[in-house]
Design a protein around this motif. Structure first.
Motif, short mmCIF file in Angstrom:
data_model
loop_
_atom_site.label_atom_id
_atom_site.label_comp_id
_atom_site.label_asym_id
_atom_site.label_seq_id
_atom_site.Cartn_x
_atom_site.Cartn_y
_atom_site.Cartn_z
N VAL A 85 13.95 31.87 58.40
CA VAL A 85 13.55 30.72 58.51
C VAL A 85 11.99 30.42 58.54
CG1 VAL A 85 13.94 28.57 59.67
CG2 VAL A 85 15.79 29.79 58.92
N GLN A 86 11.59 31.27 59.80
CA GLN A 86 9.91 31.04 60.19
C GLN A 86 9.49 31.58 59.07
OE1 GLN A 86 8.66 34.26 62.70
NE2 GLN A 86 7.48 32.76 63.93
N SER A 87 9.89 32.65 58.22
CA SER A 87 8.83 33.09 57.05
C SER A 87 8.78 31.91 55.99
CB SER A 87 9.64 34.29 56.49
OG SER A 87 8.72 34.83 55.38
N ARG A 88 10.01 31.19 55.70
CA ARG A 88 9.98 30.25 54.82
C ARG A 88 9.07 29.00 55.27
NH1 ARG A 88 16.07 29.32 54.59
NH2 ARG A 88 15.57 27.28 54.32
N LEU A 89 8.91 28.78 56.61
CA LEU A 89 8.29 27.69 57.16
C LEU A 89 6.65 27.75 57.15
CD1 LEU A 89 10.58 26.09 59.73
CD2 LEU A 89 10.06 25.28 57.44
N GLY A 90 6.30 29.29 57.11
CA GLY A 90 4.89 29.26 57.13
C GLY A 90 4.45 30.09 58.22
#
Length: 631
Positions: A580-585
């Protein structure tokens, strides 16, 4: 069948017919509509009682007269032509259909009615039955609605800010003059294409996501959008509901903030130029002044040859005036640095009592010269620490206490006291001086505004309080003032405070002390949780909180305006925290409200998980760690 039976059968049929006629007569007599019967020549044969109620005519005024007596003046003489045309095989105008017309009342005014005409064949003759339903209330209501709509449209068009309505299906249905002019189109139908050209890449998707969020929780949405032509608009979006309560459209009110932003940039540039000038002049002003003060001290202390008494008085005046001028220069330069954001503060926990005592001790000579009593009423239990920049806090205390002495009278009093709250402490400086008028308190912290004190013998330039207020704000403190003319004033400053000793808190966690502003994006579908978090953030002025309801909207907003930190509710996680952190930036992330029964694993040191229920202290420590301790 015998004659008796035949006679009985006929009698039964006659009774049935008679009963049916009675039913019809009762229906016609009680009907809430005017019912007329006319013959082939247009002459009225009969009329029910409601005709009098609706149009005011008695029965005898109608029967035997041509139906044209009920028509508006412009239609008189035409009815007979319509009727003959129909009877000779022409097209029906009203017969067999229905339409809205106006009927003439007995007093001459026109009554709006719905007229339905039916043809009846009786033996060899034709008759026509006309039924008129009163439309007065409906017509009045429709006129009222039309008037209100026109009035509302006029008001909306008079608004200088762009206003437009977009249905949930995406169709634009209304736009005021300011909107079509701002976008550069002629009508509302062209808005969709115009917006597509003006919005930057990803802008439409972000606005659609905000619209979706609005329809989900019903809370008004406020956002900024910068168009491709450089203009920036502030948007306020609100749902429009049907009478049944279902939302069907969104009204958006826009404000062109471009002139304001440009003015702010111009002001910032001008302020920066002023700050640069003052900073550059710091050396040029202080160096010669320090030389003057130094030589004045040498002359005052000289023993061979000793100065005469008059000369000593002159030199002492030079030294006193030089020190006053140096203090003024320091205040002005401090103010310039604060406004330019160049002042450096290093807040930390420091013992409060010694700093108050030092400030009082340093000002006792001034109080003695002014014949003013200066003391403190600190409790013996005041052994805790205050979270401030120690040097700047002493500057604040000295400024407030020195003002209390200077604006006092001979024999007056200045008292320093404290009042402890749960996690803060208030230091109050109270005097018995001249006081300040209530209508002047709002201008008290304006730079170079001495509130007419420049007409007195009291030294000063009106900069000290402005600097004091700015320093307190920079240290996340608060200052208040109360005053009464002729009785004195009380200046009170409040800062974070802990009553424990350093030994007692050595094992406790790091305090939540941010030094620069940050934006936090909170992803939480529960509106109540969003409001709770917003309440917590009100106590953290350097943090700006934005709430969204799902991860897709958060990703869209992060693409255009990346936050400093993501705060994600465990309820919206659809993957591991790392993914999720990777998707958010790849920004720091806190996962909140994790159930005690669930263990979350993360391989990233920029992710912190907080179990439910989350405490404000734990959240503060997590943000401190992610935003600044590891920065």
């Amino acid at each position: 069948m015998d004659n008796q039976t035949i006679k009985k059968s006929c009698t039964d049929k006659q009774c049935a017919v008679t009963g049916t006629d009675a039913h019809y007569q009762a229906l016609v007599a009680s009907a809430a509509a005017a019912i007329l019967v006319i013959d082939e020549s247009g002459v009225i044969i009969d009329a029910n009682p409601y005709t009098h109620t609706l149009l005011g005519y008695d029965h005898r005024q109608l029967v035997g007269n041509n139906v044209e007596c009920l028509m508006p003046p412009e239609h008189e003489g035409k009815h007979q032509h319509y009727l003959m045309q129909y009877l000779t095989g022409g097209e029906a105008k009203v017969i067999g259909t229905g339409r809205r017309v106006k009927a003439r009342h007995v007093d001459g005014h026109l009554v709006p009615v719905h007229l339905a005409v039916s043809e009846v064949q009786i033996d060899s003759r034709r008759e026509f039955i006309g039924i008129m339903s009163d439309l007065s209330a409906l017509t009045q209501a429709q006129a009222s609605v039309k008037h209100e709509r026109n009035q509302l449209k006029t008001i909306i068009n008079a608004i200088a800010n762009p206003v437009f309505v977009r249905e949930l299906g995406g169709r634009y249905t209304m736009a005021n003059h300011a909107c079509v002019q701002a976008v550069g189109v002629d009508n509302v139908e062209a808005l969709a294409d115009a917006f597509a050209q003006l919005l930057p890449k990803g802008g439409r998707e972000t606005l659609n996501a905000l619209d979706h969020q609005l329809t989900m929780n019903g809370e008004p949405v406020h956002t900024d959008v910068t168009l491709n032509d450089g203009r920036t608009f502030k948007l306020a979006k609100t749902l429009i509901h049907h009478l049944e309560g279902e939302p069907y459209a969104i009204v958006t009110v826009a404000y062109d903030a471009t002139p304001l932003l440009n003015a702010m940039k111009d002001a910032e540039r001008a302020n920066q130029a002023k700050s640069d000038f003052l900073s550059a002049m710091s050396h040029e002003l202080r160096t010669p002044l320090n030389c003057v003060l130094g030589y004045a001290q040498l002359l005052m202390n000289a023993t061979s040859p000793a100065l005469e008494a008059t000369q000593q008085q002159y030199v002492a005046q030079i030294h006193q005036s030089g020190r006053h001028l140096l203090a003024l220069i320091n205040d002005v330069l401090d103010l310039a640095k604060i406004e330019a954001g160049k002042i450096s503060l290093n807040p930390s926990w420091a013992p409060l009592r010694p700093m108050i005592c030092e400030a009082i001790d340093s000002l006792l000579p001034l109080a003695h010269r002014q014949t003013v009593s200066l003391r403190h009423t600190l409790p013996d239990t005041l052994n805790g620490d205050i979270y401030v920049d120690a040097t700047r806090f002493k500057q604040v205390l000295i400024n407030l206490i020195s003002n209390a002495i200077k604006y006092n009278h001979a024999g007056g009093r200045v008292t320093v006291s404290t009042r402890q709250q749960a996690e803060t402490i208030t230091i109050a400086v109270t005097d018995t001086g001249i006081g300040i008028e209530q209508d002047k308190l709002s201008a008290l912290f304006e730079p170079f505004n001495r509130l007419a004190a420049e007409q007195t013998h009291i030294e000063g330039a009106g900069v000290g309080l402005a600097v004091t207020q700015q320093l307190i704000a920079q240290m996340q403190g608060e200052i208040t003032v109360s005053s009464e003319v002729g009785k004195g004033s009380c200046f009170a400053v409040t800062f974070p405070y802990r009553g424990q000793s350093l030994t007692e808190i050595a094992s406790s966690s790091t305090p939540f002390t941010l030094t620069q502003p940050h934006r936090v994006l909170f992803i939480e579908p529960d509106v109540a949780q969003q409001r709770l978090m917003a309440d917590w953030f009100e106590d953290w002025p350097l943090l700006t909180l934005t709430c969204v309801h799902d991860l897709s909207l958060a990703a869209a907003m992060a693409h255009t305006t990346p936050p400093s930190l993501f705060m994600v509710s465990h309820a919206v996680l659809d993957d591991t925290a790392d993914q999720v952190q990777s998707r958010l930036g790849e920004r720091p992330m806190i996962v909140v409200n994790v159930p005690d029964t669930e263990s979350m694993q993360s391989h990233s040191d920029s992710i912190v998980t907080l179990a439910s229920p989350v405490s404000g202290a734990a959240l503060g420590r997590a943000m401190q760690t992610l935003l600044e301790d590891r920065a």
